[in-house]
Design a protein around this motif. Structure first.
Motif, PDB file in Angstrom:
ATOM      1  N   ALA A   9      21.588  32.525  20.407  1.00  0.00           N
ATOM      2  CA  ALA A   9      21.698  32.526  18.943  1.00  0.00           C
ATOM      3  C   ALA A   9      23.090  32.970  18.499  1.00  0.00           C
ATOM      4  N   LEU A  12      27.450  29.008  19.114  1.00  0.00           N
ATOM      5  CA  LEU A  12      27.156  27.710  19.746  1.00  0.00           C
ATOM      6  C   LEU A  12      25.681  27.360  19.621  1.00  0.00           C
ATOM      7  N   ARG A  32      17.997  36.603  23.485  1.00  0.00           N
ATOM      8  CA  ARG A  32      17.828  38.053  23.680  1.00  0.00           C
ATOM      9  C   ARG A  32      18.464  38.824  22.519  1.00  0.00           C
ATOM     10  N   ASP A  33      19.650  38.377  22.097  1.00  0.00           N
ATOM     11  CA  ASP A  33      20.360  39.024  20.987  1.00  0.00           C
ATOM     12  C   ASP A  33      20.304  38.107  19.778  1.00  0.00           C
ATOM     13  N   SER A  40      29.538  36.469  19.277  1.00  0.00           N
ATOM     14  CA  SER A  40      30.040  35.689  18.144  1.00  0.00           C
ATOM     15  C   SER A  40      30.243  36.559  16.904  1.00  0.00           C
ATOM     16  N   ILE A  46      39.363  33.377  13.470  1.00  0.00           N
ATOM     17  CA  ILE A  46      40.140  32.270  12.924  1.00  0.00           C
ATOM     18  C   ILE A  46      39.975  31.053  13.822  1.00  0.00           C
ATOM     19  N   LEU A 149      13.866  36.659  22.484  1.00  0.00           N
ATOM     20  CA  LEU A 149      13.181  36.571  23.771  1.00  0.00           C
ATOM     21  C   LEU A 149      14.215  36.715  24.880  1.00  0.00           C
ATOM     22  N   LEU A 151      15.090  35.956  28.429  1.00  0.00           N
ATOM     23  CA  LEU A 151      14.633  34.998  29.449  1.00  0.00           C
ATOM     24  C   LEU A 151      15.176  35.378  30.820  1.00  0.00           C
ATOM     25  N   GLY A 288      35.187  30.814  26.118  1.00  0.00           N
ATOM     26  CA  GLY A 288      36.262  31.809  26.148  1.00  0.00           C
ATOM     27  C   GLY A 288      36.564  32.383  24.778  1.00  0.00           C
ATOM     28  N   GLY A 289      37.815  32.274  24.357  1.00  0.00           N
ATOM     29  CA  GLY A 289      38.235  32.840  23.077  1.00  0.00           C
ATOM     30  C   GLY A 289      38.205  31.845  21.940  1.00  0.00           C
ATOM     31  N   SER A 290      37.438  30.756  22.102  1.00  0.00           N
ATOM     32  CA  SER A 290      37.472  29.672  21.102  1.00  0.00           C
ATOM     33  C   SER A 290      36.088  29.194  20.663  1.00  0.00           C
ATOM     34  N   GLY A 291      35.067  30.007  20.861  1.00  0.00           N
ATOM     35  CA  GLY A 291      33.720  29.522  20.575  1.00  0.00           C
ATOM     36  C   GLY A 291      33.536  29.066  19.132  1.00  0.00           C
ATOM     37  N   VAL A 292      34.132  29.790  18.203  1.00  0.00           N
ATOM     38  CA  VAL A 292      34.021  29.402  16.800  1.00  0.00           C
ATOM     39  C   VAL A 292      34.846  28.132  16.571  1.00  0.00           C
ATOM     40  N   THR A 293      36.044  28.140  17.093  1.00  0.00           N
ATOM     41  CA  THR A 293      36.998  27.031  16.927  1.00  0.00           C
ATOM     42  C   THR A 293      36.448  25.695  17.417  1.00  0.00           C
TER      43      THR A 293
END
Ligand SMILES: Cc1cc2nc3c(=O)[nH]c(=O)nc-3n(C[C@H](O)[C@H](O)[C@H](O)COP(=O)(O)OP(=O)(O)OC[C@H]3O[C@@H](n4cnc5c(N)ncnc54)[C@H](O)[C@@H]3O)c2cc1C
Length: 307
Positions: A9, A12, A32-33, A40, A46, A149, A151, A288-293
């Motif tokens: 959650a 991504l 889980r979180d 995130s 940015i 949950l 897993l 890595g450092g770009s999950g939002v991007t």
């Protein structure tokens, strides 16, 4: 169209869930979180490609995501705004490899003392606590669910289980997907009071990790660090002090700003982002450092892989 379980959650998992719901699937997110507890939620955040490979796929996902975030900036309740800012550099050389993805990148010499110049451009700033809540609401409004949950393996498909599974477990994919190449790159940030800042600043080459100052509606995110292989999520007061010292070189107005909090997150790093379908499972982790991007570009591709 079928029943899809999305594991994770973070940005991504929620973005993939939304794109899958839009494509007509029934979607349940298991994690889980919950969103505000994920890596995130710690992101600055940015739009900026950083610590993610391979460059050609990253650039395509980043371009797609830039377009979606720019449209979301028209909706203040999403937590997305477009802000101008500057990445300073010690030596001006060639344009950044991702330059074509931003509409207004230009060279600047108006930088703080000690830097040679920089690149000024407009980029989406995503206020993650607000944005993740907004995304989760969008998922629920579209008919999906988000359930806590823990897993011990990816859910089995068929035979009463879902038709497909999307694995957005971030650093957890090391264990859920049994992938030894996933590793943490720890990042620490300090949250300080808003002192009237509008522009963001970034020095990607400072000793001790990238230095950045990202203004949000009610606070300013000041970073940061990038410690390879470090699993601790406990903020270090000494590291926080060095982060603030580095940031003052970029933005002297921060002197005396009240510290509101400290956060540490584990970037899910991997030699390459894994986005591929294996049977009924689509893996989507290692950003890595770009999950939002990269989130909207990757979510679109995930939805395409499930037809
Ligand atoms: C300090 C810092 C600053 C950053 N700044 C930026 C930035 O400016 N721009 C940017 O684009 N990116 C930034 N990032 C990177 C970004 O935060 C990550 O790339 C992104 O959060 C990864 O998202 P994710 O959804 O893959 O993983 P996560 O957000 O970690 O979510 C993973 C989900 O999987 C779940 N999960 C894992 N294992 C299990 C299990 N066994 N059972 C059930 N659920 C499980 C978790 O509970 C969680 O819900 C930053 C990161 C840090 C730490």
């Amino acid at each position: 169209m079928g029943r899809v379980v999305v594991v994770g959650a973070g940005v991504l998992g929620l973005t993939c869930a939304l794109r899958l719901l839009e494509a007509g699937h029934r979607v349940d997110v298991l994690a889980r979180d919950l969103p505000r507890e994920t890596t995130s939620a710690t992101a600055a955040a940015i739009w900026y490609p950083f610590l993610a490979w391979p460059q050609d796929r990253v650039l395509a996902w980043a371009e797609d995501s830039y377009r979606v975030f720019a449209a979301l900036a028209e909706h203040p309740d999403s937590g997305v705004v477009l802000r101008s800012g500057t990445e300073v550099v010690a030596h001006r050389d060639q344009r950044p490899w991702w330059a074509d993805a931003v509409p207004d990148l230009r060279e600047t010499v108006e930088v703080p003392p000690g830097f040679d110049g920089g690149w000024t451009f407009t980029t989406p700033v995503v206020e993650m606590p607000i944005y993740l809540d907004w995304l989760a609401d969008q998922v629920r409004e579209a008919g999906g669910s988000v359930t806590r949950l823990n897993l011990h393996g990816l859910p089995r498909t068929g035979d009463g289980g879902p038709d497909a599974v999307v694995d957005c477990a971030g650093i957890g994919a090391k264990f859920l997907a049994g992938d030894p190449t996933v590793h943490p790159v720890q990042g620490q940030v300090v949250l300080v009071e808003q002192v009237g800042l509008e522009r963001w600043w970034l020095d990607g080459a400072s000793a001790g990790g990238p230095t950045y100052v990202v203004p949000r509606s009610r606070d300013v995110v000041v970073g940061g660090t990038d410690v390879e292989g470090e699993w601790s999520r406990t903020p270090s007061p000494e590291v926080a002090a060095t982060i603030l010292r580095r940031a003052l070189r970029l933005v002297p107005e921060l002197a005396g700003a009240e510290v509101l909090g400290h956060k540490v997150g584990l970037r899910p790093a991997r030699p390459e982002v894994r986005l591929e379908r294996v049977g009924d499972v689509v893996h989507c982790y290692g950003h890595g450092g770009s999950g939002v991007t990269l989130s909207w570009g990757c979510a679109g591709e995930v939805a395409g892989l499930l037809g």
